[in-house]
Design a protein around this motif. Sequence first.
Motif, PDB file in Angstrom:
ATOM      1  N   ALA A 181     -19.562  50.311 -60.623  1.00 39.90           N
ATOM      2  CA  ALA A 181     -18.439  50.720 -61.352  1.00 39.90           C
ATOM      3  C   ALA A 181     -18.911  51.852 -62.396  1.00 39.90           C
ATOM      4  O   ALA A 181     -17.886  52.598 -62.723  1.00 39.90           O
ATOM      5  N   GLU A 182     -19.931  51.874 -63.065  1.00 44.13           N
ATOM      6  CA  GLU A 182     -20.377  53.056 -63.721  1.00 44.13           C
ATOM      7  C   GLU A 182     -20.323  54.278 -63.187  1.00 44.13           C
ATOM      8  O   GLU A 182     -19.898  55.148 -63.672  1.00 44.13           O
ATOM      9  N   THR A 183     -20.731  54.329 -61.727  1.00 44.06           N
ATOM     10  CA  THR A 183     -20.679  55.741 -61.316  1.00 44.06           C
ATOM     11  C   THR A 183     -19.239  56.302 -60.881  1.00 44.06           C
ATOM     12  O   THR A 183     -19.122  57.054 -61.099  1.00 44.06           O
ATOM     13  N   MET A 184     -18.485  55.294 -60.327  1.00 39.96           N
ATOM     14  CA  MET A 184     -17.064  55.602 -60.081  1.00 39.96           C
ATOM     15  C   MET A 184     -16.551  55.914 -61.059  1.00 39.96           C
ATOM     16  O   MET A 184     -15.315  56.717 -61.002  1.00 39.96           O
ATOM     17  N   LYS A 185     -16.612  55.114 -62.266  1.00 39.64           N
ATOM     18  CA  LYS A 185     -15.818  55.637 -63.313  1.00 39.64           C
ATOM     19  C   LYS A 185     -15.888  57.063 -63.595  1.00 39.64           C
ATOM     20  O   LYS A 185     -14.789  57.634 -64.098  1.00 39.64           O
ATOM     21  N   ASN A 186     -16.799  57.690 -63.638  1.00 42.98           N
ATOM     22  CA  ASN A 186     -17.176  59.008 -64.036  1.00 42.98           C
ATOM     23  C   ASN A 186     -16.755  59.948 -62.878  1.00 42.98           C
ATOM     24  O   ASN A 186     -16.679  61.221 -63.071  1.00 42.98           O
ATOM     25  N   GLU A 187     -16.382  59.373 -61.550  1.00 38.99           N
ATOM     26  CA  GLU A 187     -15.842  60.042 -60.781  1.00 38.99           C
ATOM     27  C   GLU A 187     -14.461  59.989 -60.499  1.00 38.99           C
ATOM     28  O   GLU A 187     -13.744  60.539 -59.585  1.00 38.99           O
ATOM     29  N   LEU A 188     -13.758  59.128 -61.114  1.00 38.04           N
ATOM     30  CA  LEU A 188     -12.236  58.749 -60.705  1.00 38.04           C
ATOM     31  C   LEU A 188     -11.372  60.000 -61.220  1.00 38.04           C
ATOM     32  O   LEU A 188     -11.801  60.359 -62.776  1.00 38.04           O
ATOM     33  N   PRO A 189     -10.539  60.557 -60.689  1.00 38.69           N
ATOM     34  CA  PRO A 189      -9.664  61.739 -61.294  1.00 38.69           C
ATOM     35  C   PRO A 189      -9.122  61.294 -62.452  1.00 38.69           C
ATOM     36  O   PRO A 189      -8.539  62.103 -63.630  1.00 38.69           O
ATOM     37  N   ALA A 190      -8.609  60.044 -62.555  1.00 40.02           N
ATOM     38  CA  ALA A 190      -7.433  59.726 -63.707  1.00 40.02           C
ATOM     39  C   ALA A 190      -8.185  59.449 -65.077  1.00 40.02           C
ATOM     40  O   ALA A 190      -7.646  59.401 -65.820  1.00 40.02           O
ATOM     41  N   ARG A 191      -9.577  59.245 -64.804  1.00 37.68           N
ATOM     42  CA  ARG A 191     -10.452  58.759 -66.131  1.00 37.68           C
ATOM     43  C   ARG A 191      -9.792  57.712 -66.951  1.00 37.68           C
ATOM     44  O   ARG A 191      -9.290  58.098 -68.079  1.00 37.68           O
ATOM     45  N   PRO A 192      -9.329  56.638 -66.404  1.00 33.75           N
ATOM     46  CA  PRO A 192      -8.600  55.550 -67.192  1.00 33.75           C
ATOM     47  C   PRO A 192      -9.622  55.084 -68.072  1.00 33.75           C
ATOM     48  O   PRO A 192     -10.803  55.043 -67.952  1.00 33.75           O
ATOM     49  N   GLY A 193      -8.958  54.367 -69.158  1.00 34.36           N
ATOM     50  CA  GLY A 193      -9.616  53.850 -70.372  1.00 34.36           C
ATOM     51  C   GLY A 193      -9.605  52.407 -70.057  1.00 34.36           C
ATOM     52  O   GLY A 193     -10.742  51.515 -70.215  1.00 34.36           O
ATOM     53  N   ASN A 194      -8.598  51.755 -69.726  1.00 32.59           N
ATOM     54  CA  ASN A 194      -8.530  50.073 -69.428  1.00 32.59           C
ATOM     55  C   ASN A 194      -8.198  49.935 -68.190  1.00 32.59           C
ATOM     56  O   ASN A 194      -7.332  50.274 -67.718  1.00 32.59           O
ATOM     57  N   PHE A 195      -9.314  49.151 -67.418  1.00 30.96           N
ATOM     58  CA  PHE A 195      -9.109  49.081 -65.980  1.00 30.96           C
ATOM     59  C   PHE A 195     -10.103  47.966 -65.658  1.00 30.96           C
ATOM     60  O   PHE A 195     -10.994  47.470 -66.393  1.00 30.96           O
ATOM     61  N   ILE A 196      -9.927  47.426 -64.513  1.00 33.67           N
ATOM     62  CA  ILE A 196     -10.801  46.349 -63.977  1.00 33.67           C
ATOM     63  C   ILE A 196     -11.129  47.105 -62.472  1.00 33.67           C
ATOM     64  O   ILE A 196     -10.523  47.484 -61.664  1.00 33.67           O
ATOM     65  N   PHE A 197     -12.608  46.703 -62.345  1.00 32.59           N
ATOM     66  CA  PHE A 197     -13.162  47.065 -61.009  1.00 32.59           C
ATOM     67  C   PHE A 197     -13.538  46.009 -60.206  1.00 32.59           C
ATOM     68  O   PHE A 197     -14.201  44.935 -60.734  1.00 32.59           O
ATOM     69  N   ILE A 198     -13.174  45.683 -59.008  1.00 31.48           N
ATOM     70  CA  ILE A 198     -13.341  44.639 -58.459  1.00 31.48           C
ATOM     71  C   ILE A 198     -14.160  45.050 -57.000  1.00 31.48           C
ATOM     72  O   ILE A 198     -13.803  45.886 -56.123  1.00 31.48           O
ATOM     73  N   ASP A 199     -15.587  44.508 -56.765  1.00 32.65           N
ATOM     74  CA  ASP A 199     -15.915  44.756 -55.500  1.00 32.65           C
ATOM     75  C   ASP A 199     -16.057  43.421 -54.700  1.00 32.65           C
ATOM     76  O   ASP A 199     -16.876  42.455 -55.244  1.00 32.65           O
ATOM     77  N   MET A 200     -15.445  43.594 -53.572  1.00 30.11           N
ATOM     78  CA  MET A 200     -15.071  42.319 -52.971  1.00 30.11           C
ATOM     79  C   MET A 200     -15.994  42.573 -51.857  1.00 30.11           C
ATOM     80  O   MET A 200     -15.887  43.264 -50.839  1.00 30.11           O
ATOM     81  N   GLY A 201     -16.977  41.574 -51.612  1.00 26.86           N
ATOM     82  CA  GLY A 201     -17.749  41.336 -50.282  1.00 26.86           C
ATOM     83  C   GLY A 201     -17.571  40.399 -49.546  1.00 26.86           C
ATOM     84  O   GLY A 201     -16.458  39.659 -49.571  1.00 26.86           O
ATOM     85  N   ALA A 202     -18.582  39.887 -48.569  1.00 27.12           N
ATOM     86  CA  ALA A 202     -18.324  39.009 -47.716  1.00 27.12           C
ATOM     87  C   ALA A 202     -18.429  37.457 -48.450  1.00 27.12           C
ATOM     88  O   ALA A 202     -17.460  36.470 -48.144  1.00 27.12           O
ATOM     89  N   GLY A 203     -19.229  37.251 -49.472  1.00 29.25           N
ATOM     90  CA  GLY A 203     -19.446  35.963 -50.047  1.00 29.25           C
ATOM     91  C   GLY A 203     -19.102  35.873 -51.497  1.00 29.25           C
ATOM     92  O   GLY A 203     -18.760  34.899 -52.194  1.00 29.25           O
ATOM     93  N   THR A 204     -18.946  37.090 -52.303  1.00 31.37           N
ATOM     94  CA  THR A 204     -18.420  37.129 -53.668  1.00 31.37           C
ATOM     95  C   THR A 204     -17.809  38.087 -53.931  1.00 31.37           C
ATOM     96  O   THR A 204     -17.627  39.209 -53.093  1.00 31.37           O
ATOM     97  N   SER A 205     -16.980  38.102 -54.981  1.00 38.30           N
ATOM     98  CA  SER A 205     -16.226  39.085 -55.753  1.00 38.30           C
ATOM     99  C   SER A 205     -16.865  39.494 -57.101  1.00 38.30           C
ATOM    100  O   SER A 205     -16.948  38.587 -57.878  1.00 38.30           O
ATOM    101  N   GLU A 206     -17.390  40.702 -57.146  1.00 40.87           N
ATOM    102  CA  GLU A 206     -17.897  40.926 -58.317  1.00 40.87           C
ATOM    103  C   GLU A 206     -16.728  41.599 -59.344  1.00 40.87           C
ATOM    104  O   GLU A 206     -16.143  42.704 -59.035  1.00 40.87           O
TER     105      GLU A 206
END
Length: 397
Positions: A181-206
Amino acid sequence: MNKKNILAIDVGTGMVKVFAGKLQADGSVAIVGSGTAPTAGYARGVITDINALAYSIRQAVDCVIMAADTQAAGGVYLGLSGSTLVTQNSIGSVAPSTPGTVTRLDVERACKAAMFSVAQDDADILHVFPAKESAVLPGAALEVEAHIISAPKAIIQELREALAGKGIQLNGIVAGSVIAAETMKNELPARPGNFIFIDMGAGTSELVIYVGGNLCYSASLPLGGDYITSDLMQGIGVSQAHAEEIKRYYSRLSPDLRNQGIVLDCNDYGTTDKHVHFDFLYDIIESRVDEIVTLMYDYLKPLMDKYLPGSEQTFERIYLTGGSGATPSMAACVAKVFQLDTEVVKPDRLAAEYVHPSNTVCYGIINHGTRIVANEPEAGHSAWGVFIDKAKKLLKI
């Protein structure tokens, strides 16, 4: 490999993934190989057998060593997730060096003060993020709310020893999805301030919540694509591997096929009777997607109200990633349930063969390792300088 080469290991419920990267002159990293192995000893974010997990990691590392034609790495970084990690927010208070003025070092000192709330005899602190700081008036103390991520010291030590026994010496252990999330935050073109990052895998959602550009909360929910796979196994009467193939097959189809009487050939080796109506697959998969997203919403809605109360500010967007996050209907369902713009993100800066949401976490880990390797002090630097560098890396500020 020399010291400028890095291995990033992402431990997931279904698969251990490893990237091998080489540090470039401009400070970026080039992926020179990847490897995977089925995960053992790890289920839905819980380590159940450390030796089995270490064996899975060794298998994935062997694959990448063969692919990259190399033998050793200058830095090896392992990403964990799930309930192995412990997250909490704590407030640290210090007097500013200059009354009425807050410096970066003041914030760092306050974060260090917040760390005392964690029982460090029992836990290894992996990350400390400054989430929110108070406005400071002359003569007043600076208060910083810090988000602290730790892991049980006994588990970390046992895992390090198990991997060392298989020839893998770890340079660092990180919270994989948070680092992504920290890495992608710096690469997102929109540079949002308030957002939610969800990493959904096979067994968990972070889940990672950002307010004002600062990471203020993270958590793991035992929800993922395995639930869809399990439903397919029961509904169609197939093995787990066959159900995974059917799920991937379905993901390439258009939802417009619904109500058209389409029958799909879902046979695999050894079967001849798995001709399944598209509508049947649709009902199984989409009902489970709706359930997963609704459960995530029920968990996140009180937190969203807590961190952005009232109507003056709102969350701008949800960023979805991970293998299960790439399920075509998942983003649409998240957008509908949360009533927020939702975007699937992936590591676009990599070569085309690696650009997929399932690689986002491994990409974040290797970027993290790259920054550490690039900033390592040269030989001859004082031990005090090395200590300060390590402290700054720990605090991420």
